[in-house]
Every structure is written in C-alpha cells, then in structure tokens.
Design a protein around this motif. Sequence first.
Motif, PDB file in Angstrom:
ATOM      1  N   ASN A  39       0.847  -1.198   0.000  1.00 53.00           N
ATOM      2  CA  ASN A  39       0.000   0.000   0.000  1.00 53.00           C
ATOM      3  C   ASN A  39       0.884   1.251   0.000  1.00 53.00           C
ATOM      4  N   ARG A  40       1.880   1.270   0.901  1.00 52.23           N
ATOM      5  CA  ARG A  40       2.743   2.466   0.990  1.00 52.23           C
ATOM      6  C   ARG A  40       3.581   2.643  -0.275  1.00 52.23           C
ATOM      7  N   THR A  41       4.128   1.522  -0.786  1.00 56.92           N
ATOM      8  CA  THR A  41       4.971   1.630  -1.991  1.00 56.92           C
ATOM      9  C   THR A  41       4.140   2.118  -3.179  1.00 56.92           C
ATOM     10  N   CYS A  58      -0.454  16.135   4.007  1.00 57.09           N
ATOM     11  CA  CYS A  58      -0.813  15.872   5.406  1.00 57.09           C
ATOM     12  C   CYS A  58      -1.224  14.420   5.576  1.00 57.09           C
ATOM     13  N   GLU A  59      -0.570  13.765   6.521  1.00 52.84           N
ATOM     14  CA  GLU A  59      -0.985  12.415   6.890  1.00 52.84           C
ATOM     15  C   GLU A  59      -1.428  12.491   8.353  1.00 52.84           C
ATOM     16  N   PRO A  60      -2.741  12.623   8.569  1.00 57.39           N
ATOM     17  CA  PRO A  60      -3.211  12.918   9.933  1.00 57.39           C
ATOM     18  C   PRO A  60      -3.251  11.709  10.867  1.00 57.39           C
ATOM     19  N   LEU A  61      -3.025  10.507  10.316  1.00 60.47           N
ATOM     20  CA  LEU A  61      -2.998   9.291  11.148  1.00 60.47           C
ATOM     21  C   LEU A  61      -1.701   8.558  10.803  1.00 60.47           C
ATOM     22  N   SER A  62      -0.614   9.009  11.397  1.00 59.85           N
ATOM     23  CA  SER A  62       0.709   8.635  10.874  1.00 59.85           C
ATOM     24  C   SER A  62       1.317   7.363  11.441  1.00 59.85           C
ATOM     25  N   GLY A  63       0.935   6.929  12.629  1.00 57.73           N
ATOM     26  CA  GLY A  63       1.600   5.771  13.245  1.00 57.73           C
ATOM     27  C   GLY A  63       3.071   6.072  13.471  1.00 57.73           C
ATOM     28  N   THR A  64       3.954   5.283  12.811  1.00 59.20           N
ATOM     29  CA  THR A  64       5.406   5.510  12.952  1.00 59.20           C
ATOM     30  C   THR A  64       5.889   6.685  12.100  1.00 59.20           C
ATOM     31  N   VAL A  66       6.164   6.369   8.841  1.00 56.92           N
ATOM     32  CA  VAL A  66       6.896   5.817   7.698  1.00 56.92           C
ATOM     33  C   VAL A  66       6.301   6.241   6.356  1.00 56.92           C
ATOM     34  N   ARG A  67       4.965   6.317   6.276  1.00 51.27           N
ATOM     35  CA  ARG A  67       4.332   6.659   5.001  1.00 51.27           C
ATOM     36  C   ARG A  67       4.727   8.074   4.569  1.00 51.27           C
ATOM     37  N   GLY A  68       4.537   9.024   5.460  1.00 54.07           N
ATOM     38  CA  GLY A  68       4.861  10.415   5.124  1.00 54.07           C
ATOM     39  C   GLY A  68       6.340  10.594   4.842  1.00 54.07           C
ATOM     40  N   ASN A  84       0.843  13.595  12.014  1.00 56.11           N
ATOM     41  CA  ASN A  84       0.044  13.714  13.237  1.00 56.11           C
ATOM     42  C   ASN A  84      -0.375  12.338  13.716  1.00 56.11           C
ATOM     43  N   ASP A  85      -0.477  12.194  15.021  1.00 56.38           N
ATOM     44  CA  ASP A  85      -1.103  10.998  15.578  1.00 56.38           C
ATOM     45  C   ASP A  85      -1.664  11.344  16.946  1.00 56.38           C
ATOM     46  N   ILE A  86      -2.762  10.682  17.287  1.00 54.80           N
ATOM     47  CA  ILE A  86      -3.386  10.956  18.582  1.00 54.80           C
ATOM     48  C   ILE A  86      -2.578  10.342  19.723  1.00 54.80           C
ATOM     49  N   SER A  87      -1.716   9.357  19.362  1.00 53.69           N
ATOM     50  CA  SER A  87      -0.916   8.697  20.397  1.00 53.69           C
ATOM     51  C   SER A  87       0.393   9.460  20.623  1.00 53.69           C
ATOM     52  N   ASN A 109       0.120  16.266  17.764  1.00 58.21           N
ATOM     53  CA  ASN A 109      -0.403  15.200  18.618  1.00 58.21           C
ATOM     54  C   ASN A 109      -1.862  15.551  18.941  1.00 58.21           C
ATOM     55  N   GLU A 110      -2.698  15.462  17.884  1.00 59.33           N
ATOM     56  CA  GLU A 110      -4.084  15.914  18.034  1.00 59.33           C
ATOM     57  C   GLU A 110      -5.023  14.884  17.451  1.00 59.33           C
ATOM     58  N   ASP A 111      -6.296  15.101  17.703  1.00 54.35           N
ATOM     59  CA  ASP A 111      -7.286  14.329  16.977  1.00 54.35           C
ATOM     60  C   ASP A 111      -7.214  14.744  15.500  1.00 54.35           C
ATOM     61  N   ALA A 112      -7.229  13.765  14.616  1.00 53.87           N
ATOM     62  CA  ALA A 112      -7.067  14.057  13.183  1.00 53.87           C
ATOM     63  C   ALA A 112      -8.081  15.079  12.691  1.00 53.87           C
ATOM     64  N   ASN A 113      -9.315  14.968  13.151  1.00 57.15           N
ATOM     65  CA  ASN A 113     -10.346  15.886  12.664  1.00 57.15           C
ATOM     66  C   ASN A 113     -10.074  17.328  13.111  1.00 57.15           C
ATOM     67  N   ILE A 128      -5.583   9.653   4.284  1.00 61.26           N
ATOM     68  CA  ILE A 128      -6.290   9.150   5.468  1.00 61.26           C
ATOM     69  C   ILE A 128      -6.124   7.636   5.542  1.00 61.26           C
ATOM     70  N   ASP A 129      -5.339   7.194   6.517  1.00 64.26           N
ATOM     71  CA  ASP A 129      -4.988   5.768   6.615  1.00 64.26           C
ATOM     72  C   ASP A 129      -5.290   5.291   8.051  1.00 64.26           C
ATOM     73  N   PRO A 130      -6.572   5.081   8.321  1.00 63.13           N
ATOM     74  CA  PRO A 130      -6.984   4.824   9.709  1.00 63.13           C
ATOM     75  C   PRO A 130      -7.054   3.342  10.042  1.00 63.13           C
TER      76      PRO A 130
HETATM   77  C1  LIG Z   1      -3.516   2.354  10.666  1.00 58.47           C
HETATM   78  S1  LIG Z   1      -2.563   3.353  11.720  1.00 58.47           S
HETATM   79  C2  LIG Z   1      -1.652   4.391  10.632  1.00 58.47           C
HETATM   80  C3  LIG Z   1      -0.587   3.689   9.887  1.00 58.47           C
HETATM   81  C4  LIG Z   1       0.292   4.573   9.056  1.00 58.47           C
HETATM   82  N1  LIG Z   1      -0.471   5.494   8.248  1.00 58.47           N
HETATM   83  C5  LIG Z   1       1.208   3.736   8.195  1.00 58.47           C
HETATM   84  O1  LIG Z   1       1.117   3.763   6.943  1.00 58.47           O
HETATM   85  O2  LIG Z   1       2.047   2.999   8.761  1.00 58.47           O
HETATM   86  C6  LIG Z   1      -3.729   4.467  12.377  1.00 58.47           C
HETATM   87  C7  LIG Z   1      -3.142   5.483  13.345  1.00 58.47           C
HETATM   88  O3  LIG Z   1      -4.153   6.421  13.670  1.00 58.47           O
HETATM   89  C8  LIG Z   1      -3.987   6.823  15.015  1.00 58.47           C
HETATM   90  N2  LIG Z   1      -5.297   7.375  15.417  1.00 58.47           N
HETATM   91  C9  LIG Z   1      -6.431   6.709  15.740  1.00 58.47           C
HETATM   92  N3  LIG Z   1      -7.441   7.573  15.952  1.00 58.47           N
HETATM   93  C10 LIG Z   1      -6.940   8.818  15.735  1.00 58.47           C
HETATM   94  C11 LIG Z   1      -7.496  10.111  15.744  1.00 58.47           C
HETATM   95  N4  LIG Z   1      -8.783  10.311  16.038  1.00 58.47           N
HETATM   96  N5  LIG Z   1      -6.705  11.151  15.450  1.00 58.47           N
HETATM   97  C12 LIG Z   1      -5.383  10.983  15.157  1.00 58.47           C
HETATM   98  N6  LIG Z   1      -4.795   9.762  15.138  1.00 58.47           N
HETATM   99  C13 LIG Z   1      -5.570   8.692  15.400  1.00 58.47           C
HETATM  100  C14 LIG Z   1      -3.547   5.587  15.731  1.00 58.47           C
HETATM  101  O4  LIG Z   1      -2.833   5.917  16.917  1.00 58.47           O
HETATM  102  C15 LIG Z   1      -2.675   4.895  14.662  1.00 58.47           C
HETATM  103  O5  LIG Z   1      -1.317   5.212  14.852  1.00 58.47           O
END
Ligand SMILES: C[S@@+](CC[C@H](N)C(=O)[O-])C[C@H]1O[C@@H](n2cnc3c(N)ncnc32)[C@H](O)[C@@H]1O
Length: 356
Positions: A39-41, A58-64, A66-68, A84-87, A109-113, A128-130
């Motif tokens: 998916n990322r490649t 903007c990648e609002p749900l970034s995890g590590t 790596v994608r961005g 960005n990530d909520i965690s 470090n916010e809610d994506a929305n 958007i990769d949730p």
């Molecule tokens: C599927 S992972 C993202 C994977 C990443 N995009 C990648 O390609 O490796 C979803 C991420 O969204 C974060 N997340 C979940 N709800 C969120 C929210 N409301 N706002 C921001 N981040 C959120 C989670 O902590 C998690 O790291």
Amino acid sequence: MSRIVLRREGTVEFYAPDPRAYGSIYSAPVFYNPAMEKNRTLSVLFLKAYGATGLTVCEPLSGTGVRGIRYAVETGAVGRLILNDISREAVELIKKNLEVNGVDAEVYNEDANVLLHRLRDKCDVVDIDPFGSPAPFLQAGFRALREEGVICVTATDTAVLVGRYPKKCLRRYGAVMFKTPFYIEAGLRNLTGYVARVAASEDYGFEPLFAYWEGHYFRLCARAVRGARDADSNFNFIGYVEYKKPSRKVVRRPGERSLGPLWVGPMGDPILVNKMAEYGPYGDFLQLLSEEYSVAAPWFFKVPEFALGGVSRGIEEALNALKKGGIYAVRTHMAPDGFKTEVSAGEVERVLRIVI
Ligand SMILES: C[S@@+](CC[C@H](N)C(=O)[O-])C[C@H]1O[C@@H](n2cnc3c(N)ncnc32)[C@H](O)[C@@H]1O
C-alpha cells in the motif's frame, strides 16, 4: 519505548515496535503493519507519477510516520510535510524517524479531525490511513484541501463495505449491499461512491485516479476540484447495480435487487497508472489495473458463473473463447477466475457456450 527495531521500506530506514516483543501488531504501543508495505509503496509511486512538486502533504494518522517520510524521501513531490497521531508514543517515534531520515516535518499530537479543520484550505494531498473506516475523517479531509487537491483513503473495514454486515454498511456508508460474484468490486465502488458523495457535500468535484483491493483493504486516491458544478457532476457517476443472476445492469434508482449507491464511473486513470508502472515494482499488477480501468462496466464476471453441467472452463480458456467470439475482456485483480467486459451476461454466456 525500548522494544523497537530498525526496519527498512523503500529507501528509508525507520524504527517500529519489535514484532517479536508484542504478541500482535495491535498490542504494540505504536501501530506498524508490515503487510501494508505494498500500500505504501504504491502510494509513493502514485505521488511520484502525479507529477507535481512542492506539495503540502498531510498524513493525519501517521503511526510511525513511515508513510509520510517515504513520500518526502522517495517522491520528490513534497514541499511541506504534516504528520500527526493521537498517540503520544507515536509522535515520539515519528520525531525519531524524521531525524533518522533527515526529513523536516511539522508533527502534531491531536485528533485528526481537529488538525484537518485547522488546516482548512492548506493541503494539496490528504492521506487518510486509519484503523477500519475512513468515514469519520472524510469531511474534515476535504476541508483541509485547497481548491484542487488529492485525497487518498485506505479502508480496512472491507467486510462492512462489501455488505457482510448489511446494517453496519447502511449505517456507515448509506448503501444497501448483498453478496454477488463481484462483491469485491462492489465494495470498492461502495467506498468510492461514499467518498464522492462526501466530496459533493463539501462542493468538490471528484475523479478517481487510482483504486484497488488487496486482501484486507481497499485503497483509493482521487483528484478533487472545488466548485458546485463539478460537485454536481459527481452524481452522474453515482448509481445502482441491479443483479439478477447472472445478469448485471446499471440503474439510476434503487430497486429490490440492486446494490448501492455505488460509484459506477471510471475507477482510475490508465495513463497515470502506466506511469506508476515505469517507476518501480508491481509493474504487472499496475498493468492489469490499467487494463481494468479501460472497461467501463462496474462489475466483473467469474468464469464458473457460466459453467455447463457443473464443469467450468479455466480463465485462460474462457478469455481465449471470448476473444475468438469477438468480445474484449480483461482479467481482474479482484478474482483469479474473474474477467471484465462491457458485453452483457447473455452475450458472454452465448459465446462461452458455443465457441470451443
Ligand atoms: C492504521 S494506523 C496508521 C498507519 C500509518 N499510516 C502507516 O502507513 O504505517 C492508524 C493510526 O491512527 C492513530 N489514530 C487513531 N485515531 C486517531 C485520531 N482520532 N486522530 C489521530 N490519530 C488517530 C492511531 O494511533 C494509529 O497510529
């Protein structure tokens, strides 16, 4: 976070939780799924082939992250990167990974929305990769786009989108779905139709550039252009598919045996996808997608639907028979025994049963 390991994807190195230290990827403090590397490649190839530079991504749900980070390092398209990530732990890891790769980004470090609303009109690309459904983030995703931009979504709630949970599907996507031989394509078109309707509600015209299915997820990247007239025209491609075994047809209004609403227009841009193929891996897959995009019918057939006396031909034999019968048909990435064609089921049946 101590139990992290250095990994490699594409041309970047990054830290992610050690898979051996946690029972499952879902138990790790930061989410990283190695099964999403394709998916990322493909997304990197997409952004590269899109051909623009200096983009605000903007990648609002970034995890590590790596994608961005891969977008920044591998595409040459990124001018400003917003991760960005909520965690909180994810954000720490994102910062570390940016440093490892010498990439500059704004990290939140916010809610994506909340972030996407704050970025109103500022982004060229929102990815958007949730976990599960992208639906909760779509409206804000469009708001963050400039006049013209690209929205990419991953959906891992495939069982919902294909209608295995009809009530949840209706609730989340407003669509009526039931099992058909082409249920995977119906699911991808359900997602696409939903994104197109949200686009319209935000006054964006919508054009899918790249869409596919892989095992546990659907992926869609589409161009969005702001304007009421463009947004109105999205509905030219929203319809229903009536399925009466084995026939399928597009209808404008829902009926007893219809699925939808679905996107019944083109699913991708064959030229862009061929360009992606030139850049790197997955060439055969991309070639197949570009052939699929050249067939307008919003479904595929499966060879066993036309079995005679319980005996089905193989896909190669069926395609040869169709070719001999003067029918253009191509394989689909969604089923090894599936093919797409614009002729009717009756016509396919006639040819497959006569031509040997
Ligand atoms: C599927 S992972 C993202 C994977 C990443 N995009 C990648 O390609 O490796 C979803 C991420 O969204 C974060 N997340 C979940 N709800 C969120 C929210 N409301 N706002 C921001 N981040 C959120 C989670 O902590 C998690 O790291």
